[in-house]
Design a protein around this motif. Structure first.
Motif, PDB file in Angstrom:
ATOM      1  N   LYS B 128       0.814  -1.221   0.000  1.00 42.42           N
ATOM      2  CA  LYS B 128       0.000   0.000   0.000  1.00 42.42           C
ATOM      3  C   LYS B 128       0.847   1.270   0.000  1.00 42.42           C
ATOM      4  O   LYS B 128       0.320   2.379   0.017  1.00 42.42           O
ATOM      5  N   ILE B 129       2.159   1.099   0.042  1.00 38.24           N
ATOM      6  CA  ILE B 129       3.046   2.262  -0.024  1.00 38.24           C
ATOM      7  C   ILE B 129       3.564   2.357  -1.459  1.00 38.24           C
ATOM      8  O   ILE B 129       4.351   1.512  -1.903  1.00 38.24           O
ATOM      9  N   LYS B 130       3.092   3.393  -2.154  1.00 39.89           N
ATOM     10  CA  LYS B 130       3.353   3.506  -3.589  1.00 39.89           C
ATOM     11  C   LYS B 130       4.852   3.420  -3.908  1.00 39.89           C
ATOM     12  O   LYS B 130       5.255   2.740  -4.845  1.00 39.89           O
ATOM     13  N   HIS B 131       5.662   4.109  -3.150  1.00 40.45           N
ATOM     14  CA  HIS B 131       7.088   4.152  -3.480  1.00 40.45           C
ATOM     15  C   HIS B 131       7.933   3.196  -2.651  1.00 40.45           C
ATOM     16  O   HIS B 131       9.129   3.415  -2.479  1.00 40.45           O
ATOM     17  N   TRP B 132       7.291   2.147  -2.098  1.00 37.83           N
ATOM     18  CA  TRP B 132       8.038   1.230  -1.227  1.00 37.83           C
ATOM     19  C   TRP B 132       9.326   0.736  -1.883  1.00 37.83           C
ATOM     20  O   TRP B 132      10.373   0.663  -1.255  1.00 37.83           O
ATOM     21  N   TYR B 338      -2.573   5.975   5.683  1.00 41.46           N
ATOM     22  CA  TYR B 338      -1.789   5.479   4.539  1.00 41.46           C
ATOM     23  C   TYR B 338      -1.590   6.581   3.503  1.00 41.46           C
ATOM     24  O   TYR B 338      -0.517   6.710   2.922  1.00 41.46           O
ATOM     25  N   ASP B 339      -2.657   7.356   3.272  1.00 42.54           N
ATOM     26  CA  ASP B 339      -2.518   8.459   2.313  1.00 42.54           C
ATOM     27  C   ASP B 339      -1.451   9.438   2.763  1.00 42.54           C
ATOM     28  O   ASP B 339      -0.693   9.984   1.960  1.00 42.54           O
ATOM     29  N   ASN B 342       1.926   8.020   2.080  1.00 39.14           N
ATOM     30  CA  ASN B 342       2.239   8.146   0.655  1.00 39.14           C
ATOM     31  C   ASN B 342       2.578   9.588   0.289  1.00 39.14           C
ATOM     32  O   ASN B 342       3.465   9.845  -0.518  1.00 39.14           O
ATOM     33  N   TYR B 345       6.131  10.594   1.048  1.00 37.48           N
ATOM     34  CA  TYR B 345       7.128  10.163   0.070  1.00 37.48           C
ATOM     35  C   TYR B 345       6.957  10.828  -1.289  1.00 37.48           C
ATOM     36  O   TYR B 345       7.669  10.493  -2.222  1.00 37.48           O
ATOM     37  N   SER B 346       5.983  11.735  -1.408  1.00 34.03           N
ATOM     38  CA  SER B 346       5.674  12.226  -2.758  1.00 34.03           C
ATOM     39  C   SER B 346       6.616  13.317  -3.237  1.00 34.03           C
ATOM     40  O   SER B 346       6.502  13.794  -4.351  1.00 34.03           O
TER      41      SER B 346
END
Lengths: 280, 438
Positions: B128-132, B338-339, B342, B345-346
């Motif tokens: 669920k972490i886009k940039h994991w 979670y948002d 994310n 990390y954006s």
């Protein structure tokens, strides 16, 4: 109805003093585990640890040493200032004005007042600039800052007012005719101070002493900063335990400190019966 | 411990109340001022709870829990983010006794050792972490630039994963249950005044050198200073620790005794406890060499005093943070949390923190929010093509300056150990008290 008079205060005392104190006492007998937290069992572990460590003794000696030195200096300075204000300043208005002046430093925070000593006492501070400028020494005097000396200077600066106020209050209530009587009876100034004023200011001296000693015993910040982190106090050790959730040893240490401070206060009160003095 | 206190731009407790009106307004302004890149990056965020009144509480220490982050996040996201700053003891206390009052815990690596077993966190699903997959391999894989990262002390990799979804045990190795997303991290070394010293300093043992008697400072933070002391002792060649990060009682005694000997010789001008004290010691000329944190060196230079964050042959002592989700989060609030992770990390956050001299778990996305020469300066170790300003616009370095310690890869290839919490910590505290009464 007496209950309505003492009720609210008793309740506050119970809620904000006795209950937390009870919790502290209970926790001090828990078992501590850094990883999983404390276990609610009855254990003397923390106390055994406290009393079998030589450092406990050194810490108390160090803290008591500071308390004694600071007590002596603040008493001398505080008594002198109060004496001057009460017996030498003739106008009551000016006396009150000067008294208020004593409180001016308290308009800023403790921390600022303490830290402001650093640029004064440092290697390149004002005093050392003067020392080198006047040719007294080629090297800056290092022991002025980050030393026991610096700690004492800060304490005295921070706490003298707590000595002045109660002594001023006691002295202001001394009947001036007593001084005249002493003089008429042939007592010199020093004898008058020693045999008339000191006994009559006893309650103020006792209160001031309690304030100053308790403040020094409970400090951990001044001693840390002004000694440059090279001296600890009983409380700074408690703080290190709390930092890693070791609550039982911290609580045991607090309980013991409390007992020591209460004994000191009782000792002072034994010498001077404040209730009787204030009532009289 | 390890209070990497940034000069107080923040107050003790910061909460940012935010209304929708202001948020929408700011969004408009942001677009108008041309942060198009930012808006584009924001596009992927779900807005199903746009009308919901959700507040996410982010709690942590002063150097990484900055109000500007909450303001920006609240502006970009359809809910409110608030920040609570506390010290280490206060943070641990809240985590263990009032964990419901926190949503996102921004805490140091070693703090996980004593908080995870208490079951206050929930596992983060890396999917669920886009940039994991872009998070630093230092945390994710325990590898960096093709090498194994040091495991001495509490290394990031050792505390990044739970064994299972129960989230009460730290896994030895990777799993699908992350304890945190990698946050702010950095490497510490000695700070020196090159002009006052007048010769190169290349090794840790210089901190113990008699030449600096009365002009050296260490830290009054036992678990961190013991590591620096160990670096010094190893550097002299007197002793080699099996694991500096988890010493035996004998090793602790030996190391602290060494500090006591130095103290008795008057070696230590001071042992500092806070970031500000370390800065003042240098600025006021009290010391010429001391254990120092990277942004503190910058703060000294900002006051016109030459000071170098000195890379040493034996390497750095690393430290790091991560963001964890608290156990009580569920449903929409969990989604919002979670948002927020994310968003973290954006890119904006990465740039904001990089310009203060720290690194963030995901670096790459920060490029969109930094000028190319800023990126080259902070991450690549190249000479600054223009003036280097901090995120508040204050000038930090003039054009031409090269970052001490060089590039990110240079720095982190040389981590010798990490900030720690030893099994024998209680013994260390006891021994430390001896240092202070000596």
């Amino acid at each position: 109805m007496r209950i309505f008079q003492v009720g609210p205060f008793s309740l506050a005392l119970l809620l904000f003093f006795l209950v937390p104190l009870g919790v502290l006492l209970v926790v001090s007998f828990f078992e501590s585990d850094m990883i999983f937290g404390m276990r609610a069992t009855f254990s003397l572990e923390s106390y055994v640890e406290l009393f079998t460590t030589w450092n406990t003794l050194w810490l108390y000696l160090s803290t008591l040493k500071f308390a004694a030195i600071v007590w002596a200096i603040t008493l001398l300075v505080g008594f002198t200032i109060a004496y001057f204000l009460v017996f030498h300043v003739r106008s009551l208005l000016i006396a009150i004005g000067l008294f208020l002046l004593c409180t001016v430093p308290f308009w800023t925070s403790n921390i600022i007042r303490m830290i402001s000593w650093i640029p004064l006492l440092g290697k390149q501070g004002l005093i050392n600039q003067a020392v080198i400028g006047l040719g007294i020494s080629d090297e800056p005097v290092a022991w002025l800052l980050f030393s026991d000396f610096a700690v004492v200077v800060s304490y005295v600066h921070l706490f003298t007012l707590f000595m002045i106020v109660p002594i001023f209050n006691s002295m202001a209530r001394i009947d001036k005719t007593l001084i005249e009587a002493a003089r008429d009876a042939g007592a010199g100034r020093l004898r008058t101070v020693w045999e008339v004023i000191v006994p009559l200011s006893r309650s103020g001296i006792a209160l001031g002493s309690i304030f100053v000693i308790v403040l020094v015993m409970g400090d951990f910040f001044v001693v840390k900063v002004m000694s440059g982190g090279q001296r600890a106090s009983v409380v700074s050790n408690i703080f290190e335990d709390i930092n890693v959730l070791l609550y039982p040893p911290a609580a045991a240490s607090s309980v013991f400190l409390l007992i020591v401070v209460v004994l000191i206060v009782m000792g002072v009160l034994r010498v001077v019966d404040i209730r009787k003095q204030l009532a009289g | 411990m390890g209070d990497h206190t940034k000069k107080s731009k923040d107050s003790a407790a910061m909460t940012k109340p935010a209304g929708l009106t202001r948020r929408t307004l700011l969004k408009g302004t942001a677009a108008a001022t041309g942060l198009v890149a930012g808006s584009a990056a924001m596009g992927g965020f779900p807005t199903i709870w746009a009308q919901e009144d959700i507040t996410i509480n982010h709690s942590g220490m002063s150097y990484s829990t900055l109000i500007q982050i909450a303001e920006k996040a609240t502006e970009d996201l359809p809910f409110t983010v608030e920040m609570s700053v506390t010290d280490h003891a206060g943070m641990l206390n809240r985590l263990t006794t009032q964990s419901d009052s926190i949503d996102v815990a921004d805490i140091e690596l070693w703090m996980r050792v004593i908080t995870v077993p208490r079951g206050v966190y929930q596992a983060i699903d890396p999917a669920k972490i886009k940039h994991w997959d872009k998070t630093t391999s230092i945390y994710r894989e325990g590898q960096f630039a093709g090498n194994q990262v040091s495991r001495q002390g509490v290394s990031p990799y050792e505390v990044t994963y739970f064994t299972d979804g129960d989230a009460k045990e730290i896994a030895d190795g990777e799993s699908d249950y992350a304890t945190m997303i990698p946050g702010v991290f950095n490497a510490d070394t000695l700070g020196i005044q090159p002009q006052a010293i007048g010769r190169p300093i290349n090794n840790w043992h210089e901190l113990f050198n008699d030449e600096f008697n009365g002009r050296a400072a260490g830290m009054d933070i036992p678990p961190i200073m013991i590591m620096d002391a160990a670096m010094c002792i190893e550097s002299t060649g007197e002793y080699k620790y099996a694991d500096k990060g988890n010493m035996t009682k004998d090793e602790i005694s030996m190391t602290v005794d060494r500090l006591i000997d130095l103290k008795k010789k008057g070696h230590w001008r001071a042992l500092w406890g806070t970031f500000d004290q370390s800065v003042q010691l240098m600025v006021s000329g009290e010391v010429v060499i001391e254990s120092m944190w990277s942004p503190a060196v910058t703060a000294v230079r900002a006051q016109g005093v030459p000071c170098v964050y000195q890379p040493l042959e034996e390497g750095y002592r690393g430290w790091g943070n991560g963001l964890s989700l608290m156990r009580h989060l569920e449903g929409k609030r969990l989604g919002a949390a979670y948002d927020y992770l994310n968003w973290y990390y954006s890119g904006w956050m990465g740039a904001f923190i990089a310009k203060q001299g720290y690194y963030l778990g995901v670096a790459e996305t920060a490029k969109n929010y930094m000028k190319p020469y800023e990126w080259d300066y902070w991450y690549e170790g190249k000479a600054a093509e223009g003036d280097i300003n901090d995120p508040y616009g204050t000038n930090m370095e003039k054009a031409g300056h090269v970052r001490d310690g060089g590039s990110f890869v240079d720095r982190f290839s040389k981590i010798a150990c990490w900030n720690t919490l030893m099994d024998n910590h209680q013994f260390l505290l006891k021994k430390w008290a001896e240092l202070q009464t000596a």
